[in-house]
Design a protein around this motif. Structure first.
Motif, PDB file in Angstrom:
ATOM      1  N   LYS A   2       0.835  -1.196   0.000  1.00 41.83           N
ATOM      2  CA  LYS A   2       0.000   0.000   0.000  1.00 41.83           C
ATOM      3  C   LYS A   2       0.872   1.249   0.000  1.00 41.83           C
ATOM      4  O   LYS A   2       1.947   1.281   0.581  1.00 41.83           O
ATOM      5  CB  LYS A   2      -0.902   0.028   1.226  1.00 41.83           C
ATOM      6  N   ASN A   3       0.375   2.253  -0.660  1.00 43.28           N
ATOM      7  CA  ASN A   3       1.016   3.559  -0.683  1.00 43.28           C
ATOM      8  C   ASN A   3       0.088   4.537   0.020  1.00 43.28           C
ATOM      9  O   ASN A   3      -1.127   4.476  -0.156  1.00 43.28           O
ATOM     10  CB  ASN A   3       1.238   4.011  -2.125  1.00 43.28           C
ATOM     11  N   PHE A   4       0.661   5.415   0.814  1.00 43.61           N
ATOM     12  CA  PHE A   4      -0.131   6.357   1.594  1.00 43.61           C
ATOM     13  C   PHE A   4       0.235   7.786   1.242  1.00 43.61           C
ATOM     14  O   PHE A   4       1.361   8.077   0.851  1.00 43.61           O
ATOM     15  CB  PHE A   4       0.085   6.140   3.096  1.00 43.61           C
ATOM     16  N   CYS A  30      -8.781   6.713  -4.907  1.00 40.51           N
ATOM     17  CA  CYS A  30      -8.044   6.459  -3.669  1.00 40.51           C
ATOM     18  C   CYS A  30      -9.029   6.145  -2.541  1.00 40.51           C
ATOM     19  O   CYS A  30     -10.199   6.507  -2.606  1.00 40.51           O
ATOM     20  CB  CYS A  30      -7.216   7.674  -3.271  1.00 40.51           C
ATOM     21  N   ASN A  31      -8.530   5.488  -1.520  1.00 38.00           N
ATOM     22  CA  ASN A  31      -9.331   5.209  -0.330  1.00 38.00           C
ATOM     23  C   ASN A  31      -9.030   6.263   0.722  1.00 38.00           C
ATOM     24  O   ASN A  31      -7.863   6.585   0.975  1.00 38.00           O
ATOM     25  CB  ASN A  31      -8.988   3.829   0.240  1.00 38.00           C
ATOM     26  N   ASP A  51      -4.974   6.056   0.813  1.00 35.78           N
ATOM     27  CA  ASP A  51      -4.144   4.962   0.321  1.00 35.78           C
ATOM     28  C   ASP A  51      -4.624   4.556  -1.061  1.00 35.78           C
ATOM     29  O   ASP A  51      -5.732   4.867  -1.477  1.00 35.78           O
ATOM     30  CB  ASP A  51      -4.080   3.784   1.297  1.00 35.78           C
ATOM     31  N   GLY A  52      -3.725   3.903  -1.773  1.00 36.44           N
ATOM     32  CA  GLY A  52      -4.025   3.469  -3.131  1.00 36.44           C
ATOM     33  C   GLY A  52      -2.750   3.072  -3.839  1.00 36.44           C
ATOM     34  O   GLY A  52      -1.665   3.136  -3.272  1.00 36.44           O
ATOM     35  N   SER A  53      -2.893   2.687  -5.085  1.00 31.89           N
ATOM     36  CA  SER A  53      -1.711   2.342  -5.875  1.00 31.89           C
ATOM     37  C   SER A  53      -0.887   3.613  -6.097  1.00 31.89           C
ATOM     38  O   SER A  53      -1.383   4.729  -5.961  1.00 31.89           O
ATOM     39  CB  SER A  53      -2.130   1.719  -7.211  1.00 31.89           C
ATOM     40  N   TRP A  54       0.382   3.432  -6.452  1.00 27.90           N
ATOM     41  CA  TRP A  54       1.263   4.594  -6.582  1.00 27.90           C
ATOM     42  C   TRP A  54       0.758   5.575  -7.639  1.00 27.90           C
ATOM     43  O   TRP A  54       0.886   6.777  -7.482  1.00 27.90           O
ATOM     44  CB  TRP A  54       2.699   4.171  -6.873  1.00 27.90           C
TER      45      TRP A  54
END
Length: 72
Positions: A2-4, A30-31, A51-54
């Motif tokens: 995960k990316n934040f 994004c979440n 969070d979400g993909s890069w």
């Protein structure tokens, strides 16, 4: 993995700006993991963790910067 992205905003507008931001985040995909807003004098302090993909995180960074420039 995960990316934040942590976003901290200080806005002089009303709390409706938070609605606009959350709609933008949802549109990007994004979440919204955490969101906290607090009135500080005449302004709102908004802290969000996304969070979400890069690639979605990068898109969120760019879109939020563009929104901030529009609001100036």
């Amino acid at each position: 993995m995960k990316n934040f992205l942590i976003v901290n905003l200080l806005v002089k507008e009303n709390i409706d700006f938070l609605t606009e931001i959350t709609k933008l985040v949802a549109k990007i995909g994004c979440n919204l993991v955490h969101c906290h807003s607090k009135l500080m004098g005449q302004a709102f302090n908004i802290t969000m963790m996304l969070d979400g993909s890069w690639d979605l995180i990068a898109k969120a960074e760019i879109s939020l910067q563009q929104l901030a420039k529009k609001k100036k």
